[in-house]
Scaffold this motif. Structure first.
Motif, short mmCIF file in Angstrom:
data_model
loop_
_atom_site.label_atom_id
_atom_site.label_comp_id
_atom_site.label_asym_id
_atom_site.label_seq_id
_atom_site.Cartn_x
_atom_site.Cartn_y
_atom_site.Cartn_z
N ALA A 4 1.91 31.87 35.29
CA ALA A 4 2.59 31.27 36.45
C ALA A 4 1.69 31.27 37.67
N CYS A 5 1.07 32.41 37.95
CA CYS A 5 0.23 32.53 39.14
C CYS A 5 -1.00 31.62 39.05
N ASP A 6 -1.61 31.54 37.87
CA ASP A 6 -2.78 30.68 37.73
C ASP A 6 -2.45 29.22 38.02
N GLN A 7 -1.25 28.78 37.62
CA GLN A 7 -0.86 27.40 37.90
C GLN A 7 -0.69 27.17 39.40
N VAL A 8 -0.14 28.16 40.11
CA VAL A 8 0.01 28.04 41.56
C VAL A 8 -1.37 28.03 42.22
N MET A 9 -2.27 28.89 41.75
CA MET A 9 -3.62 28.93 42.30
C MET A 9 -4.33 27.59 42.10
N ASP A 10 -4.11 26.97 40.93
CA ASP A 10 -4.72 25.66 40.67
C ASP A 10 -4.20 24.62 41.67
N LYS A 11 -2.90 24.65 41.94
CA LYS A 11 -2.33 23.67 42.88
C LYS A 11 -2.85 23.88 44.29
N MET A 12 -3.13 25.13 44.66
CA MET A 12 -3.61 25.43 46.01
C MET A 12 -5.14 25.37 46.10
N ASN A 13 -5.80 25.07 44.96
CA ASN A 13 -7.27 25.05 44.91
C ASN A 13 -7.87 26.40 45.24
N TYR A 14 -7.17 27.48 44.81
CA TYR A 14 -7.69 28.84 44.95
C TYR A 14 -8.23 29.29 43.58
N PRO A 15 -9.11 30.26 43.56
CA PRO A 15 -9.59 30.77 42.26
C PRO A 15 -8.46 31.42 41.47
N ARG A 16 -8.51 31.28 40.17
CA ARG A 16 -7.54 31.96 39.32
C ARG A 16 -7.79 33.47 39.31
N GLY A 17 -6.81 34.21 38.79
CA GLY A 17 -7.02 35.64 38.60
C GLY A 17 -6.42 36.52 39.68
N LEU A 18 -5.56 35.96 40.53
CA LEU A 18 -4.87 36.82 41.50
C LEU A 18 -4.03 37.85 40.77
N ILE A 19 -3.38 37.42 39.69
CA ILE A 19 -2.75 38.34 38.73
C ILE A 19 -3.51 38.18 37.43
N ARG A 20 -3.94 39.25 36.84
CA ARG A 20 -4.80 39.15 35.66
C ARG A 20 -4.72 40.44 34.85
N TYR A 21 -5.25 40.38 33.63
CA TYR A 21 -5.46 41.59 32.85
C TYR A 21 -6.65 42.33 33.45
N SER A 22 -6.44 43.58 33.81
CA SER A 22 -7.52 44.36 34.41
C SER A 22 -7.20 45.84 34.20
N THR A 23 -7.92 46.70 34.86
CA THR A 23 -7.66 48.14 34.82
C THR A 23 -7.61 48.67 36.25
N GLU A 24 -7.09 49.87 36.39
CA GLU A 24 -7.02 50.48 37.72
C GLU A 24 -8.40 50.61 38.33
N ASN A 25 -9.35 51.13 37.55
CA ASN A 25 -10.71 51.31 38.05
C ASN A 25 -11.36 49.98 38.36
N ALA A 26 -11.14 48.98 37.49
CA ALA A 26 -11.75 47.68 37.71
C ALA A 26 -11.20 47.04 38.98
N ASP A 27 -9.92 47.27 39.25
CA ASP A 27 -9.30 46.67 40.43
C ASP A 27 -9.82 47.30 41.70
N SER A 28 -10.03 48.61 41.67
CA SER A 28 -10.47 49.31 42.88
C SER A 28 -11.98 49.23 43.09
N MET A 29 -12.72 49.18 41.98
CA MET A 29 -14.19 49.19 42.07
C MET A 29 -14.81 47.83 41.77
N ARG A 30 -13.96 46.81 41.57
CA ARG A 30 -14.41 45.44 41.36
C ARG A 30 -15.38 45.31 40.19
N TYR A 31 -14.97 45.87 39.03
CA TYR A 31 -15.79 45.77 37.83
C TYR A 31 -15.78 44.34 37.31
#
Length: 468
Positions: free
Chosen positions: A296-323
């Motif tokens: 759902a979020c990726d479709q909204v990002m596409d319509k707004m011409n924003y990069p995908r991945g605002l909501i994504r599969y990730s980890t706590e460490n990856a989210d905080s340390m930008r892995y």
């Protein structure tokens, strides 16, 4: 000094969930949604189809309770093979630990029966009642002929599907063709009818009514999953650094200049969630990892011409340390994951080896306890034994019975026996000895039972020969 009633703090006790709050998941399309339906189709093709697969004149997969045998293609397991059930449960637990440590609740989101059947029931509901706004409007509307017709059609479809699911389930515990014949002739057994109705009712209730409550309040996995999580476990994550502050805006406007993040606060991620949570509030035990919010979020990002991945599969460490994705994969190989994997591989290999080298023959030797020994007509001393020979394979075999022990012992009568695959043969074996040929009392004796055509299929069982 005691407090007056007006000074005392009153703590309001709230229920765990609002019983009147019904979740109306919004339909969404996207790669993760397609993958979810791929797993729905795969699991249901296996479930509904495997019990109808014939194999050497019988059902390929059958937990036959009446005969106390489990057929799995060429493999036939007996009550004596309970160790394999224990191993299967241990392997399942290890796989659960490993999978949860690495990928969180992906099992819940894609292949859990509760999720699968809820998806199917929701599809029926959408086809009959319409999309999310139509369903909400229909439920809020007063009863009318149209509402009654739509609700009746939906529940009739649910009931028929649930009954077929119950029939299929019971068809794994008794031959499904026999079960269908009994049902069509209205002559089912009491227990088979009970379990068909019971499992149909469970499917109807869980997938039709409980739905998110099963995942949020009842399922124990949702409660102890966090014990197996760590900061490197894959989860559904909202990138708060990028998304906040959230707010509405016009397309093409420089939202950064307005102090806004990439989240447009449309709420679609909440509308598509099958458990009705807001993933932007962080990791919650109600999240089943289905990734509907990502699509759902990726479709909204596409319509707004924003990069995908605002909501994504990730980890706590990856989210905080930008892995990067490569770093996330590399950090998946951590000590406990390696330990789980090694144990799981070793135990799986040992189980597979045990099954591959398993001798399809089991023998029980029962000594006649009523008469330990007696004198035969020819003056010899004889002992009587009852042999139970189980052909645990799938092909008919002829077994030869021989004895070993004292040189004075001999087997009297027929020494061969033919037994069909998956059957038990019973034979009385008479062992004789001349008076004085063996010492008085108990003499060790061994029964050797071997396949005539394949001598490697053989079993030796020990017993005692009694000489008065």
């Amino acid at each position: 000094m005691s407090k007056t009633p007006s000074q005392r703090k009153v703590i309001e006790i709230k229920p765990l969930s609002d019983p009147d709050a019904k979740v109306y998941p919004r339909s969404i399309s996207g790669p993760y949604t397609r993958w979810r339906w791929v797993f729905v189709w795969l699991t249901q093709i296996v479930f509904y189809g495997l019990c109808w697969l014939p194999w050497h004149g019988r059902q390929a997969v059958l937990f036959d309770i009446d005969t106390r045998k489990f057929y799995f293609f060429d493999l036939v397991l007996w009550p004596q093979d309970t160790i394999y059930l224990v191993l299967l449960m241990i392997l399942g637990a290890l796989a659960l630990f490993l999978f949860t440590a690495v990928a969180g609740r992906l099992w819940c989101g894609y292949t859990c029966p509760q999720t699968v059947y809820t998806e199917i029931f929701l599809w029926f509901e959408k086809v009959i009642e319409g999309e999310r706004p139509q369903r909400i409007k229909l439920d809020a509307a007063p009863w009318s002929a149209r509402k009654l017709a739509l609700k009746s059609a939906k529940h009739a479809t649910w009931v028929l599907f649930s009954l077929w699911t119950g029939i299929t389930f019971v068809g794994y515990f008794m031959p499904i063709r026999d079960l269908m014949h009994d049902l069509l002739t209205l002559s089912p057994g009491a227990w088979s009818a009970f379990w068909v109705v019971f499992y149909a009712f469970a499917t109807y209730g869980n997938a039709g009514f409980l739905r998110d409550q099963m995942c949020r309040q009842i399922c124990p996995y949702a409660r102890f999953q966090f014990v197996m999580f760590d900061p490197d476990t894959l989860i559904i994550a909202y990138d708060a650094k990028r998304g906040e502050s959230r707010g509405t805006r016009a397309k093409g406007v420089d939202h950064r200049a307005q102090g806004l993040g990439d989240c447009v606060d449309c709420g679609i991620c909440v509308q598509v969630c099958p458990t009705g949570i807001d993933i932007r509030n962080g990791l919650q035990n109600e999240c089943i990892g289905c990734a509907a919010c990502i699509d759902a979020c990726d479709q909204v990002m596409d319509k707004m011409n924003y990069p995908r991945g605002l909501i994504r599969y990730s980890t706590e460490n990856a989210d905080s340390m930008r892995y990067t994705p490569k770093e996330i994969i590399r950090r998946a190989a951590r000590p406990r994951v390696i330990a789980y994997t090694a144990i799981l591989i070793l135990l799986t290999a040992a189980t597979a080896w045990s099954l591959a080298t398993r001798i399809p023959l089991k023998v029980n030797v029962l000594k006649d306890r009523n008469v330990l020994s007696r004198e035969a007509d020819d003056g010899s001393i004889e002992n009587s034994y009852r042999l139970q020979i189980m052909n645990t394979g799938d092909q008919t075999r002829t077994f030869r019975i021989t004895i070993a022990g004292s040189s004075g012992l001999r087997l009297d009568g027929d020494s061969e026996m033919t037994i069909a695959g998956g059957e038990i043969g019973t034979q009385t074996a008479i062992v004789k000895a001349e008076p004085g040929a063996t010492p008085a009392g108990a003499t060790p004796i061994t029964f050797n039972i071997a396949d005539v055509a394949e001598p490697a299929v053989a079993v030796m069982e020990s017993s005692k020969f009694w000489m008065p």
